[in-house]
Design an enzyme around this catalytic site. Sequence first.
Site, mmCIF file in Angstrom:
data_model
loop_
_atom_site.group_PDB
_atom_site.id
_atom_site.type_symbol
_atom_site.label_atom_id
_atom_site.label_comp_id
_atom_site.label_asym_id
_atom_site.label_seq_id
_atom_site.Cartn_x
_atom_site.Cartn_y
_atom_site.Cartn_z
ATOM 1 N N HIS A 108 0.854 -1.188 0.000
ATOM 2 C CA HIS A 108 0.000 0.000 0.000
ATOM 3 C C HIS A 108 0.884 1.229 0.000
ATOM 4 O O HIS A 108 1.944 1.221 0.622
ATOM 5 C CB HIS A 108 -0.912 0.006 1.240
ATOM 6 C CG HIS A 108 -2.077 0.917 1.090
ATOM 7 N ND1 HIS A 108 -2.011 2.250 1.386
ATOM 8 C CD2 HIS A 108 -3.340 0.681 0.646
ATOM 9 C CE1 HIS A 108 -3.193 2.799 1.140
ATOM 10 N NE2 HIS A 108 -4.009 1.873 0.682
ATOM 11 N N ASP A 134 -7.938 -5.509 0.106
ATOM 12 C CA ASP A 134 -8.413 -6.302 -1.023
ATOM 13 C C ASP A 134 -8.016 -7.766 -0.951
ATOM 14 O O ASP A 134 -8.493 -8.578 -1.736
ATOM 15 C CB ASP A 134 -7.882 -5.706 -2.339
ATOM 16 C CG ASP A 134 -8.527 -4.367 -2.618
ATOM 17 O OD1 ASP A 134 -9.732 -4.238 -2.338
ATOM 18 O OD2 ASP A 134 -7.830 -3.461 -3.090
HETATM 19 N N1 CMC Z 1 4.257 -7.556 -4.681
HETATM 20 C C1 CMC Z 1 5.593 -7.517 -4.843
HETATM 21 N N2 CMC Z 1 6.350 -6.412 -4.724
HETATM 22 C C2 CMC Z 1 5.712 -5.271 -4.445
HETATM 23 C C3 CMC Z 1 4.324 -5.218 -4.260
HETATM 24 C C4 CMC Z 1 3.593 -6.415 -4.386
HETATM 25 N N3 CMC Z 1 2.259 -6.417 -4.231
HETATM 26 N N4 CMC Z 1 3.950 -3.951 -3.980
HETATM 27 C C5 CMC Z 1 5.074 -3.232 -3.984
HETATM 28 N N5 CMC Z 1 6.149 -4.016 -4.260
HETATM 29 C C6 CMC Z 1 7.553 -3.597 -4.295
HETATM 30 C C7 CMC Z 1 7.842 -2.828 -5.581
HETATM 31 O O1 CMC Z 1 8.319 -3.678 -6.586
HETATM 32 C C8 CMC Z 1 8.880 -1.837 -5.113
HETATM 33 O O2 CMC Z 1 10.120 -2.478 -5.046
HETATM 34 P P1 CMC Z 1 11.490 -1.637 -5.337
HETATM 35 O O3 CMC Z 1 11.552 -0.601 -4.264
HETATM 36 O O4 CMC Z 1 12.561 -2.689 -5.204
HETATM 37 O O5 CMC Z 1 11.345 -1.081 -6.706
HETATM 38 C C9 CMC Z 1 8.472 -1.519 -3.681
HETATM 39 O O6 CMC Z 1 7.731 -2.658 -3.228
HETATM 40 C C10 CMC Z 1 7.594 -0.272 -3.568
HETATM 41 O O7 CMC Z 1 6.509 -0.404 -4.485
HETATM 42 P P2 CMC Z 1 5.852 0.817 -5.263
HETATM 43 O O8 CMC Z 1 5.123 0.306 -6.456
HETATM 44 O O9 CMC Z 1 6.886 1.866 -5.488
HETATM 45 O O10 CMC Z 1 4.844 1.331 -4.156
HETATM 46 P P3 CMC Z 1 3.599 2.251 -4.410
HETATM 47 O O11 CMC Z 1 3.320 2.922 -3.128
HETATM 48 O O12 CMC Z 1 3.802 3.106 -5.607
HETATM 49 O O13 CMC Z 1 2.442 1.220 -4.779
HETATM 50 C C11 CMC Z 1 0.649 -0.319 -4.621
HETATM 51 C C12 CMC Z 1 1.445 0.786 -3.908
HETATM 52 C C13 CMC Z 1 -0.603 -0.624 -3.789
HETATM 53 C C14 CMC Z 1 0.165 0.190 -6.020
HETATM 54 C C15 CMC Z 1 1.541 -1.568 -4.782
HETATM 55 O O14 CMC Z 1 1.931 -2.053 -3.509
HETATM 56 C C16 CMC Z 1 0.853 -2.670 -5.584
HETATM 57 O O15 CMC Z 1 0.934 -2.659 -6.836
HETATM 58 N N6 CMC Z 1 0.158 -3.649 -4.893
HETATM 59 C C17 CMC Z 1 -0.611 -4.648 -5.567
HETATM 60 C C18 CMC Z 1 -1.962 -4.041 -5.996
HETATM 61 C C19 CMC Z 1 -2.898 -3.857 -4.822
HETATM 62 O O16 CMC Z 1 -3.060 -4.742 -3.985
HETATM 63 N N7 CMC Z 1 -3.581 -2.680 -4.793
HETATM 64 C C20 CMC Z 1 -4.598 -2.396 -3.775
HETATM 65 C C21 CMC Z 1 -4.217 -1.244 -2.893
HETATM 66 S S1 CMC Z 1 -5.316 -1.155 -1.464
HETATM 67 C C22 CMC Z 1 -6.839 -0.680 -2.075
HETATM 68 C C23 CMC Z 1 -6.870 0.695 -2.606
HETATM 69 O O17 CMC Z 1 -6.424 1.629 -1.947
HETATM 70 O O18 CMC Z 1 -7.401 0.854 -3.708
#
Ligand code: CMC
Length: 436
Positions: free
Chosen positions: A312, A370
């Site tokens: 998140h 989720d």
């Molecule tokens: N599985 C594996 N690695 C992950 C995941 C994951 N679900 N989420 C983040 N990472 C890693 C990512 O690869 C990155 O690694 P590095 O620093 O080595 O590049 C690091 O963690 C930070 O990730 P980010 O994408 O920069 O983080 P963000 O804050 O931009 O993204 C997120 C947040 C929710 C989009 C992301 O965690 C994700 O894609 N999760 C899966 C989708 C999901 O479950 N979304 C629902 C969110 S909750 C409901 C809502 O609010 O809508």
Amino acid sequence: MTDKPGANIKTGKISVGDKSWSFPVYPGSIGPDVLDIGKFYAETGMFTFDPGFTSTAACESKITYIDGDEGVLLYRGVPIEQLAEHGDFLEACYLLLYGELPTATQKSDFDYRVNRHTMVHEQMSRFFQGFRRDAHPMAVMTGSVGALSAFYHDSTDISDPQQRMIASIRMIAKMPTLAAMAYKYSIGQPFVYPLNHLDYATNFLRMCFAVPAEEYKPNPVLARAMDRIFILHADHEQNASTSTVRLAGSTGANPFACVAAGIAALWGPAHGGANEAALKMLGEIGTVERVPEFVKRAKDKNSGFRLMGFGHRVYKNYDPRAKIMQKTAHEVLNELGHRDDPLLQVALELEKVALHDEYFIEKKLYPNVDFYSGITLKAMGFPTTMFTVLFALARAVGWIAQWKEMIEDPGQRIGRPRQLYTGAPRRDYVPISRRK
Ligand code: CMC
């Protein structure tokens, strides 16, 4: 800003090269202070750069607070766990809209007002016929909620507080009716009219699952679970869809149009679409034995695969909604006799493995809301295409409360971000005959 400090104002300094500028710092009631850079461009000739808004507070708000490090979520100061345990969804709606928990009289009056608005204009059903039968219900929701502004034009004057309140009540009341219609339309069953003596969640479940050929028996355990899911999704501070609603609303657009924009933003798999994606992923994993293989893939940057329902932007701890959702999943599966659902077993194992894995620990990736909601909703009988629709139904109150707060803020201005331009510098137009 309402609590702008006076003479004792704190300031923060920004230096670039040998120049430095001071800007005011405002405290929140809880949470981080903010540095007011509103005059930054005027004073420095530079913009600030924060494309994902990771360090930018786009507004002042009194509605919802998240402490991502501690895993705390408060609606108007009240912890989500307490609301989910003791309250109901309409109570949460009242709290989000008006800022206080209702008294018994206020609550029954509010319930009555919402219940009086559950029907949609009969012409809406003909509007639905225009959609392809296999249209995704989120596409139908985006269109039909946007269309509410055409059907309820008498509550689109945003400068009138009375119309703003009627539009807010209409939005909360009609979302379940439209969501159920979107579902019924997709499976070719007749629309079921609301029955206003039922509570909000039971009414919605009946509109989804009743058929004219059979008597519908409400299940209080499922209704309570549905209500709790609505509470958990009701608001979540300045997320992508809420920010979309605020940005659209800042132009003076009507609330139905703004919420339609919010629904469109919610649809994406990185936001509200994640519950659908999480369930699909659990199905693909299939058995507990395959969990390590998928965890390995999620850690491999080249695989392009992420654990859906994990991670998140704000929570760097267990999402408090996920804890309640996990409990709700168990209650629903027990009630329906699906205790041994293989998807639940896979989810529990995946959570256990990931929470002990260095990669997930180091990056502070925990299950989000989720992760367990898909399993629960599937067991309740909803197809995956409806999951994000249910999220939108519940979030409508958050969107509308945030929209109302923005409109009622005397300092409100149109939202207009700037950019770092890296395209071509000025160059002359070349006639087509001379282009190479
Ligand atoms: N599985 C594996 N690695 C992950 C995941 C994951 N679900 N989420 C983040 N990472 C890693 C990512 O690869 C990155 O690694 P590095 O620093 O080595 O590049 C690091 O963690 C930070 O990730 P980010 O994408 O920069 O983080 P963000 O804050 O931009 O993204 C997120 C947040 C929710 C989009 C992301 O965690 C994700 O894609 N999760 C899966 C989708 C999901 O479950 N979304 C629902 C969110 S909750 C409901 C809502 O609010 O809508």
